[in-house]
Each structure stands twice: as C-alpha cells, then as structure tokens.
Design an enzyme around this catalytic site. Structure first.
Site, PDB file in Angstrom:
ATOM      1  CD  GLU A   1      45.552 -36.075 -16.421  1.00  0.00           C
ATOM      2  OE1 GLU A   1      44.544 -36.356 -15.801  1.00  0.00           O
ATOM      3  OE2 GLU A   1      45.836 -34.920 -16.772  1.00  0.00           O
TER       4      GLU A   1
ATOM      5  CG  HIS B   1      36.392 -31.021 -13.171  1.00  0.00           C
ATOM      6  ND1 HIS B   1      37.572 -31.375 -13.788  1.00  0.00           N
ATOM      7  CD2 HIS B   1      36.756 -30.304 -12.076  1.00  0.00           C
ATOM      8  CE1 HIS B   1      38.612 -30.909 -13.093  1.00  0.00           C
ATOM      9  NE2 HIS B   1      38.134 -30.259 -12.044  1.00  0.00           N
TER      10      HIS B   1
ATOM     11  CB  CYS C   1      13.313 -42.677  -2.022  1.00  0.00           C
ATOM     12  SG  CYS C   1      12.320 -43.774  -3.028  1.00  0.00           S
TER      13      CYS C   1
ATOM     14  CG  HIS D   1      23.871   0.366  -4.403  1.00  0.00           C
ATOM     15  ND1 HIS D   1      23.130  -0.639  -3.814  1.00  0.00           N
ATOM     16  CD2 HIS D   1      23.011   1.052  -5.218  1.00  0.00           C
ATOM     17  CE1 HIS D   1      21.878  -0.565  -4.263  1.00  0.00           C
ATOM     18  NE2 HIS D   1      21.783   0.431  -5.104  1.00  0.00           N
TER      19      HIS D   1
ATOM     20  CE  LYS E   1      19.011  -0.989  -7.141  1.00  0.00           C
ATOM     21  NZ  LYS E   1      18.641   0.039  -6.163  1.00  0.00           N
TER      22      LYS E   1
END
Length: 1563
Positions: A258, A273, A816, A1168, A1196
């Site tokens: 790279e 990213h 917009c 659960h 939960k």
C-alpha cells in the site's frame, strides 16, 4: 459426493495462481488441494457459530477420507459479527491453539466473511511469528475484497483494522456456491465493494452493474427455497466476482504494501470507515462504504474534479442495489436507533486512517466513473471534508470585486420531470441530455421504473437512455414513496390512472410529512369526475392516495380548478392522449396560475408527437387528441431558469458579472424573464440573447426597490427577488405568487420569518409579500441560523443574501439544495470564490421552527355496550384532558328534534335511526378531527359502514376506545334501566353478537375494575387517569426513570391478580413499575388477561411491564404459539400498558406487528439465555442487542452467571455499549452467582418481594436488598435528614423516617436539629451529605430565603415544611415544599371525604387563624370546598387571611352563632381545627363551632372533623364533634401523612401508609 473439480478458474496474484474461483470447490477441491500442495501435520478450520453446523461437518468428512492418519484437522468456532474482531477473541484463539500443541507447521483455514478472514489472518501472522493460512470467503464482500491481498487486522476502540499485519494467504478459495445461503442483507453489503472496484477502475463493468441491478436483486430476494436460488444470475455472479478479484489482484501485485496505487481500493473507505467506527456493529461494512462513496464523490465534486452527473450516477447505482446513500436512509436510522455521527468525531476517526501522511488526510478522489483523479489517494484539507460531512453550512461574505463568471445551472426540474413522463409514456428510445440529476428526478425515475413504464440506462455518464413502453404501465403493490417531490406527486397521480391491474388493482402514492400537507384535491376531483377511483388514505385532499388501475381516463370533457397549481393541468394534459376518447380540458375557477408552465407542457408534448389545440374562443380550454407519444432520437433539457436566478442574483447583489450561457429569451420557462423584469428594474445591467443571459450588478449596496412586480409567470423566483429586495433602497411589493404557500413549505411565511432574523421587516399580502429594504451594512446576525424547511429554494436564496451579510450566516439544511442543484455549494465555492465552512446544527435552532407536539390531539371515540360505563368514562376523560364531551345519542336527538325512542317509533324506524346515526358519525369525524371526546351509542357497530369509518379512524392515528366492565354487571344494570329503548332480544346475546364488532373497531380498551356505584366513580379514578396518560401520549415515565441512578420493577408471580389484591400494595413499594407475567396466569383468554391488567393497575397504582415469557426464554408460554402470543401482545397494547416485553426470538412478522401498533407503549426488546449458551466475553450477545436496538425503546438482555467473574464480563460489555448508544439497557445474570449483576444493573432492575409466593427468576433480590448491597459497596451514599424547629424534642418524625429508611434498605439517618434561628442551618442544608429536612415552627417562613425555589402550593400557603435537594449532575437545587396540606387531604380522603364537584358544591370550615390555617384552607380548596369559613378570635386576621388568597378560594369569616344560622344553605361538612388543644377553646369561638356542628342541616350525609393538634391524642374539640355525631380524625394521622409525603419527595419511594402510621403511633 460430486466429482472433484479438476480445473477451476485461477487468478494470478504476486506471481502465483493462488486465487481459485468456481462453484462447488469447498467440498470437491479444497481438501485435496490442501493435502497435496500445502502440506502440514495440523490443519485448523476456524469459522463462526452461524456457519459451523452447515459447512464444517461435511468438510470434516471429506477431509478425513482424503487425509493420511498422521494428519489432524482441528475445528474452532467464534461468535459472528464485528464485535468478535478484537484483542480478546484473538487471545482466546491463540490460547486454544497452544493448548492443542499447534506448532510452526500449522495451516489455518479461515472459513467465513471479512471478520473471520481479517482476524484469523492476523492470528496466523503472529502465532509463532507466522504460520501459513488459507482464505475461504463465504460472503460476497470477503470474496471480492477482504480475502485478497494479505491485509489482516483486528479492531480497537479508536477504529477499525488499526492493529494488524500484511500476511499473504497461501490460497484464496472462492466457492460461489456459498452465496446461495448468504442472507439478502449480507449479499447486498458485498455489492458495495463490487461497485467501488468498478467505480475506480472500469466504466464498462460499472455500466454492466447498472444494467444488471434488477436481475441480481430479484434473484437474491427470490423466495425460491431450492439450493440454487442464484441460478438465474450464475454467469453474472461469476463475472462480477472474477472482475473485482482480478482488479484487486492486479493492484496488490503492483503495490503489495500500500505505497500508493493500492490506496485506490480504499475509495469510499476514508469516510466510510469513520461512519462504521461509530455505527458498528449495527451498520455493516458495505453499508458504511456505500455512504462513504457518495460522500467522497461529493467531496470530489466540491473540489471541482468530478462532474455532478457522475455523482448522481454513482449514487443511483448504489441505491439500485438497495444500499444506503446517506445517514438519513430510513433503514440506517432504524438499525442504529437514530444514532448521530458528530462531524468532529468523524474527523477524529479519519485522522487515524492508515493512508494519511502525518496530519494530512488522504482520500481517493474520482475524476469520472471508472477513473481516479490521481493514481493514489489525494491530500484533502479538513475544511472541505467538514463541508461535505456537515448538515449545515456557514457562508462568509466576500465575492472578488472584478469577478466575471459563466455558470451553467443543472437541467430544469420542470422540463426534466415532464421529459421523463413523456419518454416513459412514449414508444421507442430517446436520449435525454442535461437531465437534472437530483433527488426529485431520482424519485420520478424510481417511480416510473416501479410502474414498469420504461427502462433506463446511462451513456457517457450523463445521457439518460429511455426506452418507453408506449403507455403500458402496471399497478404496483409497493407504495410509490415520493419524499417531498411535489411535481412527481402531481404528475404520477394521473400516470397511475393509466396503469393496468397486475396482482393488485390500485397504486398508492405517499410521501414525507410535509408532502402529506400539500394539496392535490383539485386534481383528484377531476380524475374522479372522469371515472377514476381515487381514495384518500389519511387527510382529505392530500397524499397518501390510492389510485385505481383504470387503464386510462374515460376522456370527453374534463373540468379542473387551476388556480392553485399549473402542475394539475400539466398532469392531465400529459395523460390525456391515452384516454378512451379525445379529451376537452376546461380550466375553471378563475385565471390559471403559472400559464408559462402550461405552455411549456404543450410545447414538450408537441416535441413528443402529440399536438394540443388551445381553443380560439376560450383560451382556458384545450383539445387533446388520442394518440401515443413518439420518442425523439434525442431531447436536450434546458438549464433550470429558476435555479439560474441564484448565480445571476449573486452578481446583482455583489456588483459582479455572471453569464448563464444556455437560457435566453427563447426559453420555454417563465423564470427566464427574471433578469429583464426584476434585475434590470433593480439597477442591474442585463444583456439577453435568444440563448444566453448576462447580468452585471450595480455597485454593492445600491440595488433599487421595485414598487410593484407581478411575478405570476415566474412564481418560484420570488424568493430570489425577496432577498435582493431586503437590501434594496425602498419597499418592494411582489404579487401573483399565492401558489407559493403550498410548495415545499409556505414560502411566503418562510421568507417573512427568516428575513426577520436579519432585521428585515416583511408584510404578507393576500397573494404576495412586501419587503422593506434596509442597507446591507445594517443586516443583523441571524444567530440561530436560517431554517430552510427542507426547501431547496429557501436555502439557495439565503445563500445569495449571505454573500454580503456583515456576519457569516449559518444555513441549517445544507443538503436540501440537492432537489434541484446538488452542486450549488460547490458552485458558490469554485465559481464565486465564496468561503464556506461546514457546521453541526446548533442545539437552539429547533426553537425557531415547528416540532411535533407531545401527545395525540386527535378526537377520541368511545364505543361499548350500553351500560358498560361509556358516559362515565367520557366524563372522566373530559375532566382529565380538559376536552368537550359530546354524547352522540344526545347530539342526534338535538339535531333531529326527537328522542331516539320517538325516531324508532316513527315511520323511519330502526333503519332510519341507524342512517341518521351514521350520518352524524361521518360528520363529526370530518369536522371535529381534534380535541373532542365522542361517546357513541352501543349499537353503532351494527352498521357495517360505521364499523369501516371507526376502523379507518383508528388505523390513521385516531383513538377508538372500547369501554367494558364485568358482563354480568352490565346485564344486571340493563335489566334495571328503563330510561332507554328495551332490547328486543336477550341482552347477553346482543353483547356476544356485538363483541367482535367492538373489538374490530377499537384500538384501545378500558376494562373498568370498579363496581357499579363505587365511591371511585364520583371522580376519575387513578387507574383511568394512568391509562389515559399512556394512550394519549402524555406519560413521561420512561424519561423520569432514566434520570434515576437506580430503578426497579417488581415481578408479580401470581396466577390470578384478583386473589393477590391484598398483597399487591405492599409488594410494589420501592419499585418504579410492576411486571405482570402473563405467561404465569391461570388463563390466557384475552378478556381474562385484560381484566388482570385492569385489576393490577388499580391496585398497584404504578406503571405496568406486560410480559409473555416463552418456555425457551425461561417462562411458561408455549414457544411456538405465535398466533396466541400476538393476540396477547395486542391485548397489552390495547390496555395501554406503559411497557411491553417483546422477545427478539419471536418471528419477524410478530415483532413488526407489535412495533407498528405500539402507540405510546414502550417496547422492552428482550432476550434471555437460561441455558447459558452465550458469553458476555465475546460477541455472542451482539446479534440480539442489534435486533433489540432496532425494535425496543429499552433493551433487556439476561444471561446466566456460573462464577463471579461473569458479572465483571457483563459490566465490561455494558460499558462498551453505553459508550456507543444511549438507549436504556437492562443487562444482568441469573443464578446465585449473578446477584452482583442485579445489584449493579441500575436501570429498571427486575426484583422480587418477600410477600410474593415465588421469585420470577433464580437469583432475584428485593429492591430493599439491592439498596442495602449498594450501600455496602459505596454506590448508595448515606445521607443525613433533619427536623428544624423549636420545641421538637417530642417529635415522632425521627421514628417515622428512620423506620421507613430501614424498611426500604436505605442507609440514611433522620435526626433532630433544635433551633429557632434559620441562620443556624444555612451551612448544613448546603453540605454534600444533606438529604433533606422537615421544618416546623417557628422556621416555616424564615427558611424560605435560604432556598433556591419554592413550590406553587408553598407559595400560596406562605410556609415551607419540607426541603428537598434536587440533584442534576453535580448541581444541587434546594426546593421548598409544603406537605401539611397534602397530609390533611390524605387524612380526609382516607376517612371517606370525596372531592366536591361544581354540580354539588359543599362548604368547609377552618378553626383558627395561625400558621397552619393557611395549609388547611389550601387543602379544603384542593378538595373543591367552597365557601371556606374561618372561625377565629381576631376578625382582622381572618380578613387579612382572606385577602391574601385568590378570590376563588371564597374565604368567609364566621364570628357568631347568628351568622352560622344565616348561612343555612351552605353548612360545612368538613372542619379542620388548627388551634392548640392544651388550652381551653375561646368561648365565642366555641359557640360558633357548636352551632355549626349541631346545625339541623348536618343531620344527613358524611361530616368529618380533622384535628391538627395531637397532644393530647383525643382533644376537647374532637369530643364536641363526636357528641354531635361527627366522625373525627386525630392529629397524628396528619403527622403520619405529611411525613409519608415528605419521604416520597426525598426518596421517590411510596411506602405503605399504614407503615408510616404505625411508626408515628408507636405501634
């Protein structure tokens, strides 16, 4: 097993043919190739738990058959998802490998998507300093990207892939068969990388992707359950994967580490990213990169290196694969629960991008589709990036003085939209040049494609090739979502009428909230009159509408009101050639608006082969022949003349020169006249040819006002004219623009309101605006920013004014402008050299524009059986909501002038009565849509049309409330009631016949637990008020609970609430809500369950958590009875429960139904794991958290702890989620070892109570036990409470409060602080450990100046008896309150005193005129008593007392027995004594008191004396009252009650009153 594959396709990378691609190679090639060519003693196959069962056992079988005996294959599975890709999981795998004696010759097989490949590659790179590995990607994303090139990594808190190594795999086996089982979202996720590769490298491949999008999505979304659902696109798939893999292999081979070229593969990733780092794991890599690509393309456009058409093309291609193109995408908002991505955080994440050079950010910039600006990532300054990422933009004044520019605006929106419709309806192929690339035209393209009107493709980047289907359109079952595109909505409404039926017979058109306010009524009226069925689905005269697939208009004469919008006319004109006979279109109602746009439509129809004739006699009549449009070979769209006004206006306002080279005097568009008719009179030099316009502005600050200009031919340009008029000398009057009130917003009002922020005054005219100009140097600073109403023209107009504003101007909705000029800000920057900066929206900006009001203002309709309590519920509701109540039976009698029995007995009979009843219902629904309560007759549901009306009303946000009580009680009551027509059949049969109708029509149900005639019925009972607050959206319980450091709900484990009513009040003490475990009830019948909810709400008086827990989740409800589960969920929602626990293992259709119907109930999305299959240490829980995040208001998650350390793992898990999301989370462990997690949970912890028969879960604690534990570990600070006053040594307050602290597990201490000087406590009440104080004489008044605020009641009474420290973070506010009067009210109500009503006023009396008298007066007033008599020795003190209270308290003095006799009609029924009991009563007062107590009128009804003195416990005055047969209440009751209220104010806990009473009484 299939034959081994001998010759799969290979791709060379880094000089070796190591990428192997084909169908079926996993089981038919990989094992043999490994054993022959990558030899080892140990192979380790690592995958995730989702893939393991499907792919590992068959591979083991193949491998073991082929492998020598001394070769072993080990397997390991980790939880799926990005959460696993971290240091912990890597260490876990390495420890496991070491425990299995893996050595340097080990070969690791990474089977999975990008997460597996990246992380397992990094394990291979570092294990024993590097072992061999192979990639077996199973997702499209991994096949085309992450598996190729040797990049390996893990994620860390700062970002993705920041710790890793380059480590090349020995092989990359790409088996395309894996894609058959890839979920739809994962497949689409991978397409982002495919699009990326084509976008940077190969335009031909990009074009192929555009053309194949429909086929690919159809195959991927196919419901075909066979093993090869992707067979129809088998060749396309191989081409896509091969193409992307070849590009990546070529780039990697040129630049393995790279250094530059390989950067190109990061297009879309720099910004993508950063988004992913914030939104992971809810948003997938490809989804984040898709948004990143659009943003990075916009950045290239802003920098002037990429044409706007290329950005639009890229965006359209991404969207065509159902990938998101912005953070505002509805799916992204839902997946992330609306999580924000602050620009500063994004830039911070981008700062650690591996491509960067020091502090310089590097981003891949496109210069065209298939080509990059440089052969590497380019350095881009933060300011430019910030502009592209920010929702708002700040514009700085300063256009260079001698500027002379030529600007070509985008294609005309008006012409673009017409051209798309005409080309789609036409025959043949046309190439449209200069089409506007905008949100609006994209909406039109998508809609026409959805109706199968035409096929589209792109040539040379920005030429749209349209192949029309000659008007052969098909209705679609998917609604056409048009956003805020008004033009599209009007044109497509008529086009939808041309459709032929498909699998549906109509098409629905809908849009955003503003679109649902914009008018379309005149067009709908014209279509209906011509035989087309059009139905409004919500508000009359606006979208959404349902248009029947009529196959064309009937034709003939059509009439249309054209005074609101010329688009109605154009819509019908363009559809008219496809009518069944020629059309004569007459425009009625006055002069049509915007005639130039009608002329434009007619001219364009001629270009497409249809000639419209305008009547010579009546210019408002048009003749349209039958025919089919013939598409011209090419069609060039003129630039948008409305948009051209903005660059020309910048030249005008800044004294510079601008040329628009392709709009002149021969333009089709009315707005082309703007330069001549507006700018020239304002003092500009204007040169206009047939095809171009040049404007030079006068010296800055010298624009002249125009006394009057009629802008009717160019209404959209009035906004541009208005901002110029704002700085012109004099007043400008603009008329002819009435239609601008119904555009994207009310533009006239918008101009007035936003110009006011600059200090410019405007007056609204009937059809225009008057702008009073001021010198530009006097423009004020619009500190809150300019709100644009999501209106492109508002934003661009104010950007013009900003170029000379003395202060930089913040424009709030930057994006917009994309509606008509996506590159407007780029134009300002690159052409006009205007300095711009991106900014976040300021927090205060919402103040200046509309926000939805909390609560549901729609009218409420009450239905139910006669005698069920509708009238009573209506009265309660009217009182609670302060809305008028109308009984529709009474209203019908009033309108008809007859009683209902008379109507029925007349010749009209029952049928006539039902007809009148129906007409009345229709009338009130239409004319009283908000703010009313209507009680309907019991039999209204007998009429099918009435049921449809009520059902439609409830489905569109209205409340239809079914009121019911015990059926036997209703029947018994109706047998007694003779005031209404008798039933001609058995009452019970009538009820059971109507019952399904009642249930069908209602969306809420109130089951009254109150027996007929109970005392509660005289005023709204608590349970009803609580129910109402939920269904109307007024409850803020969740917000209140979120502020608490510790909150609880108690789990009720009883089979029948009615048998536990005696323990419920005790059980709920110290909890914020009570859980009804529906699965533990003895009967699942919905009516039985509704009754349980009603009884519980009445007994508990706190919010309800409604739970149906399945067996697999640790409950008793059958796992697979989804139909009954949905019925029970709906029962809870209809009963208006505050919270509903929804299991995330339910089928998606159940989850969607519940979340769509939830109203104002909060969903607790739960999972659960009672069998402990998941671990908090790795990413196992994340898939459930992500799903819960989408659907829940609260999440939960409940696991199991096997050892104490599991609670610490849970704590770390919670901390990581809390950093990413602010959605409330309940997360804890079951079991004895999990108790610590319950103690530390904090938010709505489920608790038990010793009085309950059993605990709802293993390891559950009571709220008091948790508080004790919190105190022990230092999480709950002990606080000191005091009583201030003198003398106080005999006070019972310490006994009261210390007993209540102890009972509730609180570590606090209450003690006496005797003083008669307020200054003595000044420091004490500000001390850190101060919890609160009671205040008695002589300090109730003196203490007030030491406090920060005082309650309204304490102000009226003029005394404080309670100090409450209100904590908000580190800030503590001392609040003074008075609970004396509350204690008095409670003691009286406990004794049976009910609130007086206006219909039956009752007098009250106070004895004494001391300090407590004021509290007594306030208490009686609160209970509705009037007049209030005061008996005291000193008449002047009584007079002063009366004058110090508001007049409505009606305080009167009684000083003699004669005065008592004179008030014979208003004798008191309640007396409060506030005089000391240890001294004899003054004789004159005694006579007055006795006269009142013994007055003849008090022989009837309830009479109560409340004694405030409690020494002695039985006072002489109490004896006097008892002798006169009055009920008496001793003073200790009030002491207990006021202290009970103090405890509630300090702790938020409501104990059992009898506990407080017992402590005071010393029991």
């Amino acid at each position: 097993m299939a034959e081994p594959i001998s010759n799969p396709t290979r791709i060379n990378i880094l000089g070796k043919d190591n990428i192997i691609i084909d169908h079926g190679i996993w089981l038919n090639f990989v094992a043999q190739d490994l054993l022959q060519n990558i030899k080892s003693s140990t192979y380790i196959l690592i995958t995730d738990t989702n893939l393991y069962k499907t792919y590992v056992p068959p591979f083991q079988s193949v491998f073991e058959k082929a492998a020598p005996q001394d070769v072993r294959l080990l397997t390991y599975a980790i939880p799926p998802g990005e959460y696993s890709k971290g240091r912990d999981t890597k260490a876990e795998i390495e420890d496991w490998m070491l425990s299995h004696q893996c050595t340097r010759d080990t070969v690791i097989i990474a089977l999975g998507g990008g997460v597996i490949g990246d992380m397992i590659g990094y394990v291979a790179a570092t294990f024993m300093r590097g072992v061999r590995f192979v990639q077996c990607p199973t997702t499209l994303l991994a096949m085309v990207d992450s598996s190729i090139g040797g990049k390996t990594a893990i994620d860390v808190p700062m970002g993705k892939n920041l710790i890793g190594a380059f480590w090349q795999p020995e092989r990359i086996y790409i088996d395309l068969t894996f894609l058959n089982t890839l979920p739809v979202r994962e497949f689409i996720n991978g397409m982002a990388e495919v699009i990326k590769t084509a976008a940077i490298w190969d335009e031909n491949e990009f074009t192929a992707l555009e053309e194949n999008a429909k086929a690919i999505l159809e195959a991927v979304r196919s419901k075909n359950k066979s093993a090869d659902r992707l067979a129809p696109i088998r060749d396309i798939l191989k081409r896509i994967v091969l193409g992307s893999a070849r590009v990546k292999a070529e780039v990697v081979s040129s630049d393995e580490r790279e250094g530059g070229l390989r950067n190109l593969l990061n297009f879309g990733h720099s910004i993508g990213h950063a988004y992913e780092a914030i939104l992971t794991p809810q948003v997938l890599h490809g989804e984040a990169v898709a948004i990143g690509m659009v943003k990075e393309a916009e950045l290239a456009r802003f920098l002037g290196v990429l044409r706007p058409s290329a950005v639009a093309r890229l965006s359209k291609c991404i969207a065509s694969y159902d990938l998101p193109t912005s953070l505002q995408d509805k799916r992204i908002v839902k997946l992330t629960a609306g999580k924000e991505c602050p620009v500063d955080v994004l830039l911070q994440k981008m700062a650690v991008d591996k491509k960067n050079e020091g502090r310089k950010k590097k981003i891949v910039l496109l210069s065209a589709i298939g080509k990059t600006y440089e052969p590497k990532a380019s350095v881009v300054e933060d300011r430019a990036i910030r502009i592209v990422l920010s929702p708002c933009i700040r514009v700085f004044a300063g256009v260079p003085k001698d500027l002379n520019v030529s600007v070509t605006p985008p294609g005309s929106k008006s012409i673009s939209n017409r051209a798309l419709i005409l080309a789609a309806l036409g025959e043949g192929t046309t190439r449209i040049h200069n089409l506007l690339h905008s949100d609006d035209t994209q909406v039109m393209l998508n809609a026409v494609a959805q109706l199968q009107g035409a096929s589209f493709s792109w040539e040379e980047g920005d030429v749209l090739v349209v192949k029309g289907n000659g008007g052969k359109l098909q209705a679609t079952s998917t609604p056409l979502y048009l956003g805020n595109a008004g033009t599209a909505s009007r044109f497509l409404t008529s086009v939808a009428a041309l459709c032929n039926p498909s699998d549906v017979n109509s098409t629905v058109l809908t849009g955003n909230a503003r679109m649902k306010q914009r008018p379309i009524g005149a067009l709908v009226d014209a279509l209906r009159a011509n035989g087309v069925g059009v139905k409004y689905l919500e508000k009359e005269h606006s979208l959404p509408v349902q248009v029947d697939a009529a196959g064309g208009l009937a034709g003939g004469v059509m009439e249309l009101a054209a005074t609101i919008s010329s688009q109605y006319v154009s819509s019908l004109l363009m559809a008219a050639p496809y009518a069944r006979e020629p059309v004569t279109l007459r425009l009625v109602g006055g002069k049509p608006i915007s005639q130039p746009y009608i002329d434009m439509t007619i001219a364009m129809m001629a270009s497409f082969g249809v000639q419209v004739q305008r009547s010579a006699e009546d210019p408002n009549t048009y003749y349209i022949p039958q025919g089919t449009y013939k598409n011209p070979e090419t069609y060039v769209v003129e630039s948008d003349a409305s948009s051209a006004t903005y660059p020309l206006a910048i030249a005008a306002i800044t004294g510079t020169t601008c040329t628009v080279p392709n709009i002149g005097s021969k333009s089709l568009q009315g707005d082309a006249r703007f330069a001549i008719e507006v700018l020239r009179p304002m003092g500009c030099t204007v040169e206009q040819t047939d095809v171009s316009t040049t404007v030079t502005g006068p010296p800055i600050g010298t624009l002249k006002a125009i006394p009057h200009v009629d802008m009717e031919p160019m209404t959209d340009a009035f906004l541009t004219a208005s901002v110029l008029a704002a700085v012109a000398s004099g007043t400008t009057q603009i008329t002819g623009i009435a239609n601008q009130r119904v555009k994207e917003c009310n533009r006239i009002l918008a101009m007035k309101d936003q110009l006011a922020k600059f200090g410019v005054h405007c007056n609204e005219l009937e059809d225009g605006i008057e702008v009073i100009g001021i010198p530009y140097t006097e423009l004020k600073n619009p500190t809150e920013g300019i709100y644009c109403y999501d209106d492109h023209r508002v934003a661009m107009s104010f950007s013009v004014l900003s170029t000379i504003s003395p202060h930089p101007v913040l424009i709030l909705e930057r994006e917009c402008t994309g509606k008509t000029w996506p590159g407007w800000w780029d134009t300002m920057s690159n052409y006009f050299k205007v300095h711009l900066e991106g900014e976040e929206e300021p927090h205060s900006s919402h103040v200046s524009h509309e926000k939805p009001r909390k609560g549901n203002p729609k009218s409420i309709f009450i239905i139910g059986m006669r005698g069920a309590g509708k009238s009573t519920a209506g009265k309660w509701m009217s009182e609670v909501l302060n809305r008028p109540l109308i009984d529709l039976d009474h209203e019908l009698e009033r309108r008809e002038g007859q009683t209902i029995p008379e109507i029925i007995r007349s010749e009209r009979g029952w049928e006539g009565f039902r007809k009148a009843e129906l007409e009345l219902l229709e009338d009130v629904i239409k004319n009283n849509p908000t703010g009313h309560i209507f009680s309907c007759g019991g039999g209204i549901v007998e009429t099918e049309a009435a049921r449809k009306m009520l059902l439609s009303y409830s489905q569109n946000g209205g409340i239809v409330l079914l009121v019911h009580r015990d059926t036997d009680q209703v029947v018994e009551y109706l047998m007694r009631d003779k005031s209404r027509p008798a039933y001609s059949e058995n009452i019970r049969e009538v009820y059971y016949r109507r019952k399904p109708f009642f249930e069908e029509c209602s969306n809420f149900r109130y089951y009254s637990p109150h027996p007929d005639g109970s005392k509660a019925l005289t005023e709204p009972p608590f349970d009803f008020s609580q129910f109402l607050s939920v269904i109307c959206g007024h409850s803020n319980h969740l917000e209140e609970v979120k502020k608490k450091p510790h909150s609880f709900f108690v789990s009720l484990t009883v089979p029948n609430v009615s048998k536990a009513l005696d323990i419920i009040p005790k059980v709920v003490v110290g909890s914020d809500a009570v859980e009804l475990r529906v699965d533990l009830l003895e009967d699942y019948d919905p009516e039985f369950v509704a009754k349980q909810v009603a009884l519980l709400r009445s007994a508990a008086r706190i919010p309800i958590v409604y739970t149906v827990r399945t067996v697999s989740q640790g409950g008793k409800f059958p796992d697979d009875d989804y139909e009954l589960a949905l019925k029970l969920y709906r029962t809870g929602l209809q009963a208006g429960v505050e919270y509903l626990d929804l299991e995330m293992t339910m089928p998606d259709e159940v989850i969607e139904a519940v979340t769509n119907e939830k109203g104002y109930t909060h969903i607790i999305a739960s999972h659960h794991d009672p069998k402990a299959t998941l671990s908090w240490k790795n990413g196992g829980w994340i898939q459930y958290y992500n799903k819960a995040l989408q659907h829940g208001d609260v999440v939960k998650l409940v696991g199991v702890a096997r050892e104490l350390a599991d609670n610490f793992a849970l704590a770390r898990f919670k901390a990581s989620l809390a950093a990413a999301h602010d959605k409330p989370l309940i997360a804890l462990n079951m079991g004895a070892a999990g108790k610590l997690s319950r103690v530390l949970n904090g938010f709505l912890t489920p608790v038990s109570h010793p009085a309950l028969p059993s605990k709802a879960a293993p390891g559950q604690l009571s709220a008091a036990e948790i508080r004790q534990a919190l105190a022990l570990i230092g999480e709950l600070e002990p606080r000191s409470f005091h009583l201030f006053g003198n003398p106080i040594s005999a006070s019972r307050s310490p006994a009261l409060h210390n007993a209540l602290f102890r009972d509730n597990g609180l570590p606090h201490q209450y003690s006496l602080f005797e003083t008669d000087n307020a200054a003595d406590v000044k420091d004490l009440i500000r001390a850190p450990g101060f919890g609160g104080a009671s205040v008695t004489i002589p300090l109730k008044l003196d203490i007030m100046p030491l406090l920060d605020e005082v309650s309204d009641a304490a102000k009226v009474i003029g005394a404080v008896n309670t100090i409450i420290p209100v904590r908000n973070g580190d800030k503590v506010t001392l609040r003074g309150d008075n609970t004396d009067w509350m204690g008095m009210v409670y003691a009286l109500r406990n004794a049976g005193v009910v609130k007086c009503t206006k219909e039956s006023p009752t007098a009250g009396m106070v004895v004494g005129a001391g300090g407590t008298t004021r509290a007594a007066v306030h208490a009686l007033h609160d209970l509705g008593f009037a007049p209030i008599y005061v008996v005291a020795r000193n008449a002047d003190r009584v007079k002063a007392l009366a004058e110090s209270f508001p007049a409505e308290y009606d305080i009167r003095s009684l000083s003699t027995p004669e005065e008592v006799a004179a008030e014979s009609t208003a004798q008191p029924s309640v007396v409060i004594s506030t005089i000391p009991a240890d001294k004899p009563i003054d004789q004159s007062m005694r006579e007055v008191i006795v006269a009142s107590l013994r007055h003849p009128s008090v022989a009837d009804g309830k009479h109560v004396l409340l004694e405030m003195a409690y020494t002695p416990r039985h006072t002489p005055l109490m004896q006097l009252a008892e002798d006169a047969h009055w009920q008496t209440i001793p003073g200790l009751e009030v002491l207990a009650a006021q202290g009970w209220y103090q405890f509630q104010l300090w702790t938020g806990i409501t104990p059992i009153y009898t506990d407080a009473q017992a402590a005071v009484m010393g029991n």
